[in-house]
Structures are given as structure tokens and as C-alpha cells.
Design an enzyme around this catalytic site. Structure first.
Site, PDB file in Angstrom:
ATOM      1  N   LYS A  46       0.832  -1.214   0.000  1.00  0.00           N
ATOM      2  CA  LYS A  46       0.000   0.000   0.000  1.00  0.00           C
ATOM      3  C   LYS A  46       0.858   1.252   0.000  1.00  0.00           C
ATOM      4  CE  LYS A  46      -1.641   1.555   4.130  1.00  0.00           C
ATOM      5  NZ  LYS A  46      -1.404   2.956   4.491  1.00  0.00           N
ATOM      6  N   ASN A  47       1.846   1.304   0.899  1.00  0.00           N
ATOM      7  CA  ASN A  47       2.603   2.552   1.057  1.00  0.00           C
ATOM      8  C   ASN A  47       3.603   2.794  -0.068  1.00  0.00           C
ATOM      9  OD1 ASN A  47       1.124   3.103   3.277  1.00  0.00           O
ATOM     10  ND2 ASN A  47       2.717   2.595   4.778  1.00  0.00           N
ATOM     11  N   CYS A  99      -4.059  12.970  13.076  1.00  0.00           N
ATOM     12  CA  CYS A  99      -4.892  11.769  13.041  1.00  0.00           C
ATOM     13  C   CYS A  99      -4.644  10.987  14.326  1.00  0.00           C
ATOM     14  CB  CYS A  99      -4.604  10.929  11.805  1.00  0.00           C
ATOM     15  SG  CYS A  99      -3.097   9.994  11.908  1.00  0.00           S
ATOM     16  N   ARG A 122       1.110  14.912  12.864  1.00  0.00           N
ATOM     17  CA  ARG A 122       1.409  14.727  11.451  1.00  0.00           C
ATOM     18  C   ARG A 122       1.541  16.030  10.655  1.00  0.00           C
ATOM     19  NH1 ARG A 122      -0.940   9.048   9.504  1.00  0.00           N
ATOM     20  NH2 ARG A 122       0.981   9.219   8.323  1.00  0.00           N
ATOM     21  N   ASP A 158       5.281   0.791  11.967  1.00  0.00           N
ATOM     22  CA  ASP A 158       4.051   0.155  11.482  1.00  0.00           C
ATOM     23  C   ASP A 158       3.934  -1.313  11.902  1.00  0.00           C
ATOM     24  OD1 ASP A 158       3.399   2.581  10.380  1.00  0.00           O
ATOM     25  OD2 ASP A 158       3.939   2.045   8.330  1.00  0.00           O
ATOM     26  N   ARG A 177      -8.359  -0.666   4.827  1.00  0.00           N
ATOM     27  CA  ARG A 177      -7.483   0.326   4.195  1.00  0.00           C
ATOM     28  C   ARG A 177      -6.143  -0.294   3.814  1.00  0.00           C
ATOM     29  NH1 ARG A 177      -6.405   5.353   7.574  1.00  0.00           N
ATOM     30  NH2 ARG A 177      -5.272   5.718   5.671  1.00  0.00           N
TER      31      ARG A 177
HETATM   32  C1  EPZ Z   1       4.537   7.083   6.255  1.00  0.00           C
HETATM   33  O1  EPZ Z   1       3.806   8.172   6.800  1.00  0.00           O
HETATM   34  C2  EPZ Z   1       3.593   5.899   6.253  1.00  0.00           C
HETATM   35  N1  EPZ Z   1       2.418   6.241   5.459  1.00  0.00           N
HETATM   36  C3  EPZ Z   1       3.195   5.559   7.693  1.00  0.00           C
HETATM   37  O2  EPZ Z   1       2.424   4.374   7.657  1.00  0.00           O
HETATM   38  C4  EPZ Z   1       4.463   5.292   8.521  1.00  0.00           C
HETATM   39  O3  EPZ Z   1       4.100   5.102   9.879  1.00  0.00           O
HETATM   40  C5  EPZ Z   1       5.428   6.469   8.411  1.00  0.00           C
HETATM   41  O4  EPZ Z   1       5.702   6.769   7.009  1.00  0.00           O
HETATM   42  C6  EPZ Z   1       6.770   6.200   9.096  1.00  0.00           C
HETATM   43  O5  EPZ Z   1       7.359   5.050   8.545  1.00  0.00           O
HETATM   44  C7  EPZ Z   1       2.449   6.122   4.129  1.00  0.00           C
HETATM   45  O6  EPZ Z   1       3.447   5.734   3.537  1.00  0.00           O
HETATM   46  C8  EPZ Z   1       1.204   6.460   3.389  1.00  0.00           C
HETATM   47  P1  EPZ Z   1       6.730  10.598   7.910  1.00  0.00           P
HETATM   48  P2  EPZ Z   1       4.354   9.669   6.637  1.00  0.00           P
HETATM   49  O7  EPZ Z   1       6.530  11.851   7.120  1.00  0.00           O
HETATM   50  O8  EPZ Z   1       5.060   9.781   5.345  1.00  0.00           O
HETATM   51  C9  EPZ Z   1       7.571  13.949  11.225  1.00  0.00           C
HETATM   52  C10 EPZ Z   1       0.547   2.990   8.027  1.00  0.00           C
HETATM   53  O9  EPZ Z   1       0.157   2.409   9.071  1.00  0.00           O
HETATM   54  N2  EPZ Z   1       7.302  14.935  10.153  1.00  0.00           N
HETATM   55  O10 EPZ Z   1       7.890   9.719   7.593  1.00  0.00           O
HETATM   56  O11 EPZ Z   1       3.229  10.576   6.923  1.00  0.00           O
HETATM   57  C11 EPZ Z   1       6.279  13.240  11.663  1.00  0.00           C
HETATM   58  O12 EPZ Z   1       5.573  13.999  12.609  1.00  0.00           O
HETATM   59  C12 EPZ Z   1       1.026   4.422   8.072  1.00  0.00           C
HETATM   60  O13 EPZ Z   1       0.543   2.443   6.914  1.00  0.00           O
HETATM   61  C13 EPZ Z   1       7.542  16.267  10.397  1.00  0.00           C
HETATM   62  O14 EPZ Z   1       7.960  16.664  11.488  1.00  0.00           O
HETATM   63  O15 EPZ Z   1       5.397   9.718   7.839  1.00  0.00           O
HETATM   64  C14 EPZ Z   1       6.830  11.935  12.210  1.00  0.00           C
HETATM   65  O16 EPZ Z   1       7.229  12.113  13.540  1.00  0.00           O
HETATM   66  C15 EPZ Z   1       0.758   5.089   9.361  1.00  0.00           C
HETATM   67  N3  EPZ Z   1       7.288  17.173   9.408  1.00  0.00           N
HETATM   68  C16 EPZ Z   1       8.073  11.666  11.355  1.00  0.00           C
HETATM   69  O17 EPZ Z   1       8.376  12.909  10.714  1.00  0.00           O
HETATM   70  C17 EPZ Z   1       6.843  16.787   8.171  1.00  0.00           C
HETATM   71  O18 EPZ Z   1       6.651  17.667   7.294  1.00  0.00           O
HETATM   72  C18 EPZ Z   1       7.892  10.611  10.265  1.00  0.00           C
HETATM   73  O19 EPZ Z   1       6.777  10.963   9.442  1.00  0.00           O
HETATM   74  C19 EPZ Z   1       6.618  15.429   7.925  1.00  0.00           C
HETATM   75  C20 EPZ Z   1       6.841  14.508   8.927  1.00  0.00           C
END
Ligand code: EPZ
Length: 430
Positions: free
Chosen positions: A22-23, A124, A129, A314, A407
Site C-alpha cells: 500500500k505505502n 490523526c 502529522r 508500522d 485500508r
Molecule cells: C509514512 O507516513 C507511512 N504512510 C506511515 O504508515 C508510517 O508510519 C510512516 O511513514 C513512518 O514510517 C504512508 O506511507 C502512506 P513521515 P508519513 O513523514 O510519510 C515527522 C501505516 O500504518 N514529520 O515519515 O506521513 C512526523 O511527525 C502508516 O501504513 C515532520 O515533522 O510519515 C513523524 O514524527 C501510518 N514534518 C516523522 O516525521 C513533516 O513535514 C515521520 O513521518 C513530515 C513529517
């Protein structure tokens, strides 16, 4: 809303086919917006998140065709995407609120059309996020970003310009978004502290097949030389490492033996090491992984979530479910999301012994037996953790809010039934 009913206690044995990730699929779909030619994606999972992303692209003008396919021994989907002309440059609130990954349209649409509007996703169940890295990086590339009425309005005068960008956090989403935008920017873009998750390597493979120039795959420094135009391509989505990890735990928790066909061990190194340390046998085949916990007594282990190749957030909830019935104590530390212990109170309702300390750590002390209960979770992975607990609990467990599972886990009840679980989906009128 559908529910899943499980009668616990069955040992699981057999084969499970692992679906496309999915991701990985979500950003791949959005990469199709970078060209007016056709992008064909094979090994796509049939999931509600994919349908939501398709609906968003269709309202922006993308023509989508879907085909049933048979690949690597299992039924799968092939989709083709073609956006000759955009009919809208807006990702509206109703789409984004259903699925945060809608933000992947921002980079490609802005790079190709010079304007994009995206409803800000907001927080969320697992955390606040933020999107600051996506937005400040686009600003560094010359975009004018304004937030008005809950929407990001992004504009460029001419083309995006290459820039040297250092992320403060190795964000998966920002890496994909900025990578896609940079393929059509003028000149060179360097992303430092880029995320290295396998889903990003998959996106890079598609972008290169479309004519993009990218160096640094699987490293934290990506160098992109912008090109004028990208073209059509065909690409096979990688196997879902989180789905594979989740079913590996289903084998472990039931003292079972499951062959995970199409699973890629190379993307699961850290969780597999933890499983082995807990006492599970892991056998790697050419295109499969066999997880065997027959007659094994499992012992607790400490885990700490981290960016790839560290332990994946995850899989944290699913491992915690396994630890609730493993001997001894396990310390679970969540470093990525600030609110990802929502499964704890529900596991405790089933008899688990867990102490949460602040937002980031929990001590799990193994108990002899969980007992079935009606439960529900607020996100996808936490919901799967409750399914796992239900598989080993005494009596009946009803997992509510199955839409979370739909999902991200394709044919969940069918896959579990095929390896001997007593699982039933209870359909309920909306
Ligand atoms: C991806 O989310 C995945 N989603 C998530 O999987 C997964 O938990 C996450 O990566 C971490 O591996 C998808 O791929 C659709 P990040 P993403 O941006 O991209 C901080 C699931 O269960 N951050 O890597 O949204 C944020 O707060 C889902 O399938 C900022 O500070 O995650 C977090 O602490 C849930 N500023 C960290 O980075 C930003 O602009 C990692 O978030 C962006 C992120």
C-alpha cells in the site's frame, strides 16, 4: 460497519500470499501525474486506500483502467493511469480527510502545472502529522506557498528550481513528494537526510523508468537532475513488508508455521532479528519466508521504533500483541509517532499486562492467556494487533471498525481462514 469475529486458539499453518505494498502504491499512483503518457502499475493491492487515491486522481482528470491479473501465484490488480490534461488542480477536503496520503499529489501537480491546491490534512489518531518539510522544501525550490481556509495554495512562476535541501527529519512522505517535484525542476536538486524506506526505492525505480535522472537510491542523499518531460512506463509494485511482518506474527503468536509467499526478507531485517531472538525460526527462500513457531516457547524482547532500516513503527502494535503472551518482560519504545499506543487499553481489556510510561514507552509483562472481548482500534496497525490477540485469546473476540483494516490488509479474513483461523466477517448495514 463490518466486524471481524474470531474464536481464538487455532494453530495457523499454510501459505499466505503477500500483496503489493500500500505505502509504495500510493506515491506510485501520484507519480503518474508527472506525465501525459500512460503509467501501468502491476501487483496493486485491492484496498480502500487505493480506491480513495484513484477517486482523487479521477476528479483531477486522470483516466484510470483496471484489470484483474494473476501474478506470482495470486490474484492481483493492474491499473493504468493517464492524465493528458488536468480538469482540476485541487485536492479537496473530502478526499484528503479520508486519506492523508492525498498530499502526494502536491509535488507532481505543482511541478507539471505550476499551481496546486491541497486541503491541509491535519492530525490523526497516531499523531499531529505536520507537513512543514514538504512545504518549506517546495518554497526552497521557488514555490510561493500560502495557507488559506484550511488549504495549501502553491504557485510557481515558470518552473520549480533545483535546490539543496536538508530535511530536519527523514520523512517518508516529504522524500516522495520532493523527489517527484524535483524530477521536473530546472537544474539539480539535492535532498539530504532523505528517508531510505524500500517504498522510496520503489518510487525511484518507477521515476527512472519514466526518464527521470536520480542518484543515491537506498541512501540518505538523493541527487536529482531535472528533465523537461517524463514518459509512460510499466512497473511492478514491491511486496508489502508490513503485511508480511503482520502475518509473520500471526504464525508466531499461534505457535504455527506459515510460508509468506512473495515476502522480501531484505526489507524486514530488523523485525526478523527480533522474532528470532524471541525464539521463532525464520527460513528464507528465494521468493518467500517461512515463519515457524511450532512447539516454541517465546520470550520477550525490547524494541525501539526508528527510521528504516530500524524497527518499523508500522509493526510496533503487532509485536506488542505478541509480547503480551511471551515469557518475561519487553520494553517497547515508540520514537516516530507521539500517540501510537492506542491499542494498549484494548489489549489490557483482553487481559494483557502493560504499563505505559509517558508517550513513548511501555513495559509488557507476558501473561499465560488472553481472553476474548469486543474491542476496537483507531488505526490500521492497532486494529491488526487486536486481530492477533484474538487469534490466541480464549473464546470470542469481536474487532469493530473493520474499515481501518480494509485500508491496508487485502482479503484479511480470507487469508487468515486459509491458514486455519476461525475468523468470520460480520457484515452490517451502514
Ligand atoms: C509514512 O507516513 C507511512 N504512510 C506511515 O504508515 C508510517 O508510519 C510512516 O511513514 C513512518 O514510517 C504512508 O506511507 C502512506 P513521515 P508519513 O513523514 O510519510 C515527522 C501505516 O500504518 N514529520 O515519515 O506521513 C512526523 O511527525 C502508516 O501504513 C515532520 O515533522 O510519515 C513523524 O514524527 C501510518 N514534518 C516523522 O516525521 C513533516 O513535514 C515521520 O513521518 C513530515 C513529517
Amino acid at each position: 460497519m463490518d466486524k471481524i469475529k474470531i474464536i481464538g486458539g487455532n494453530r495457523l499453518e499454510g501459505k499466505i500470499y503477500i500483496s503489493g505494498a500500500k505505502n509504495a502504491a500510493l506515491p506510485l499512483i501520484c507519480a503518474s501525474l508527472l506525465t501525459d503518457e500512460t503509467i501501468t502499475l502491476t501487483n496493486m493491492p485491492a484496498l480502500s486506500d487505493i480506491r480513495s487515491m484513484n477517486a482523487l486522481l479521477e476528479q483531477m482528470g486522470t483516466q484510470i483502467d483496471s484489470f484483474d491479473d494473476f501474478l506470482d501465484g495470486h490474484e492481483t490488480k493492474t491499473y493504468s493511469y493517464r492524465t493528458p490534461k488536468f480538469t482540476s488542480l485541487i485536492a479537496p477536503y473530502d478526499y484528503v480527510r479520508k486519506m492523508r496520503a492525498s498530499y502526494y499529489v502536491l509535488g507532481p501537480v505543482l511541478a507539471r502545472e505550476g499551481h496546486a491546491e491541497l486541503s491541509l490534512p491535519g492530525g490523526c489518531a497516531i499523531g499531529a502529522r505536520p507537513m512543514d518539510i514538504h512545504l518549506t522544501s517546495l518554497e526552497q525550490m521557488g514555490a510561493k506557498i500560502e495557507i488559506k481556509n484550511g488549504y495549501v495554495h502553491a504557485d510557481i512562476n515558470g518552473k520549480l528550481k533545483g535546490a539543496h535541501i536538508t530535511f530536519h527529519t527523514a520523512s517518508v512522505g516529504a522524500t516522495c513528494n520532493i523527489l517527484m517535484a524535483a524530477t521536473l525542476a530546472e537544474g539539480e536538486t539535492i535532498i539530504e537526510n532523505a528517508a531510505k524506506e524500500p517504498e522510496i526505492a520503489d518510487l525511484i525505480d518507477l521515476l527512472i523508468a519514466m526518464g527521470a535522472q536520480i542518484e543515491g537510491k537506498n541512501t540518505s542523499k538523493l541527487v536529482i537532475q531535472g528533465v523537461d518531460k517524463l514518459h509512460g512506463a510499466r512497473h511492478k509494485v514491491i511486496a508489502d513488508r508490513i503485511e508480511a511482518g503482520s502475518y509473520a506474527i500471526a504464525a508466531a503468536i499461534t505457535n504455527g508455521r506459515i510460508e509468506l509467499v512473495n515476502a522480501q526478507a531484505s526489507t524486514l531485517r530488523t523485525p526478523l532479528e527480533i522474532l528470532k531472538a524471541m525464539g521463532v525460526s525464520v527460513e528464507e527462500g528465494d521468493n518467500s519466508l517461512t515463519i515457524d513457531a511450532t512447539n516454541r516457547k517465546l520470550t520477550g524482547q525490547d524494541i525501539m521504533t526508528d527510521y528504516y532500516p530500524g524497527f518499523p513503527t508500522d509493526l510496533q502494535a503487532q509485536f506488542m500483541a505478541l509480547m503480551t503472551v511471551s515469557e518475561g518482560a519487553s520494553l517497547v519504545t515508540e520514537n516516530i509517532w507521539e500517540n501510537r499506543f492506542m491499542h494498549v487499553p484494548e489489549l489490557m481489556r483482553m487481559g494483557a499486562n502493560i504499563n505505559v510510561h509517558g508517550h513513548a514507552s511501555a513495559i509488557v509483562r507476558g501473561v499465560k492467556q488472553l481472553s476474548g472481548a469486543p474491542v476496537m482500534a483507531t488505526d490500521l496497525r492497532a486494529s491488526f494487533a487486536l486481530i492477533l490477540a484474538g487469534l490466541v485469546a480464549e473464546g470470542e473476540t469481536i474487532v469493530n471498525r473493520v474499515y481501518h483494516l480494509d485500508r491496508g490488509y487485502e482479503k484479511l479474513d480470507e487469508k487468515l481462514k486459509a491458514v486455519g483461523a476461525n475468523v468470520e466477517r460480520i457484515k452490517e448495514a451502514e
